[in-house]
Scaffold this motif. Sequence first.
Motif, short mmCIF file in Angstrom:
data_model
loop_
_atom_site.label_atom_id
_atom_site.label_comp_id
_atom_site.label_asym_id
_atom_site.label_seq_id
_atom_site.Cartn_x
_atom_site.Cartn_y
_atom_site.Cartn_z
N SER A 205 -2.53 23.55 1.61
CA SER A 205 -1.67 22.36 1.72
C SER A 205 -1.04 22.25 3.10
O SER A 205 -0.58 21.16 3.49
N ALA A 206 -1.00 23.34 3.85
CA ALA A 206 -0.43 23.30 5.20
C ALA A 206 -1.47 22.95 6.26
O ALA A 206 -1.12 22.51 7.35
N VAL A 207 -2.75 23.16 5.95
CA VAL A 207 -3.77 22.99 7.00
C VAL A 207 -4.82 21.93 6.68
O VAL A 207 -5.52 21.47 7.59
N LEU A 208 -4.94 21.55 5.43
CA LEU A 208 -5.96 20.57 5.04
C LEU A 208 -5.33 19.20 4.88
O LEU A 208 -4.45 19.00 4.04
N HIS A 209 -5.79 18.25 5.69
CA HIS A 209 -5.32 16.87 5.63
C HIS A 209 -6.48 15.97 5.21
O HIS A 209 -7.64 16.25 5.53
N HIS A 210 -6.17 14.92 4.50
CA HIS A 210 -7.20 14.01 4.01
C HIS A 210 -7.06 12.66 4.70
O HIS A 210 -6.03 11.99 4.57
N GLU A 211 -8.06 12.31 5.43
CA GLU A 211 -8.19 11.03 6.13
C GLU A 211 -7.28 10.92 7.35
O GLU A 211 -7.71 10.52 8.42
N VAL A 212 -5.99 11.23 7.20
CA VAL A 212 -5.06 11.17 8.32
C VAL A 212 -4.14 12.40 8.26
O VAL A 212 -4.02 13.06 7.23
N TYR A 213 -3.48 12.68 9.38
CA TYR A 213 -2.57 13.83 9.44
C TYR A 213 -1.30 13.53 8.66
O TYR A 213 -0.68 12.47 8.84
N ASP A 214 -0.91 14.45 7.82
CA ASP A 214 0.29 14.30 6.98
C ASP A 214 1.32 15.33 7.42
O ASP A 214 1.18 16.52 7.13
N GLU A 215 2.38 14.90 8.10
CA GLU A 215 3.37 15.84 8.61
C GLU A 215 4.18 16.52 7.52
O GLU A 215 4.80 17.57 7.77
N SER A 216 4.16 15.99 6.32
CA SER A 216 4.86 16.65 5.23
C SER A 216 4.21 18.00 4.89
O SER A 216 4.84 18.85 4.23
#
Length: 273
Positions: A205-216
């Motif tokens: 959850s800290a390193v895998l982003h889907h489609e766009v970067y999620d800073e949360s």
Amino acid sequence: MSIDVRDAARLAHQRYAAPPPVGLRTSPVVEQQLAHRSVRRYLPDDVDDATIATLVAAAQSAATSSNLQLWSVVAVRDACTRARLAELAGGQGHVTQAPVLLVWLVDLARAHAVAARHEAPTAGAEYLETAVVGFVDAALAAQNAALAAESLGLGTVYIGALRNYPTEVSSLLRLPAHAFPAFGLVVGHPDPAEATRVKPRLPQSAVLHHEVYDESAHDAVEDYERRIGAFYADEGLAHSWVERLLARLSGPHALNGRDRLREHLHDRGFPLR
């Protein structure tokens, strides 16, 4: 080959020190990757030429940008040379314990030699992009070699601290201009007395982003700090991942000489335009 799914699940749980992502697929290669650990105590047993050739064959099977293959590797067995390299790397004893240190190079010297034979220009080699390609190529090759070594029952550990004194390393290994020592890889037979465990990594959850970067996703660090802290405590260490990260970023003094990397690269024939 039959795969023990339960063993794969155990390895994945160790990798995260928590229940792993649901539905992870497994294979012998994936299990080998999940079981990776850095080895810092070695037996003096030799690693023969056939094994080194096998590791280099695995390294050469890695992806390489445009098939340029802008890397080389120096296999260092001489005890005196390894002792000096260990000293330059901050006194890392495992460099001298293991029988071989593979020093991975960003190697534009070969490309410059080819160009000279063809009386061709090399202005493109002076740009940062070409150096980046060389570093990426070397890293991909080395990781293939490390995985191959571990599949053969050997242990490995990377030595990034060779970049503390790249001029001295280059001189010791008689590197030509346009060749730069990127890092080392210790290879040897693990000492069974060292019971190093698999070190937990950040949750996906800290390193895998889907489609766009999620800073949360940065919020996951707090839980990881607790889990890695418990791991270190079990090892008898008072480490903190957050403190280590902040210490490394705190200033040039924390880079142990690598704050002069641009200067060293320039001196080795990498203008980095």
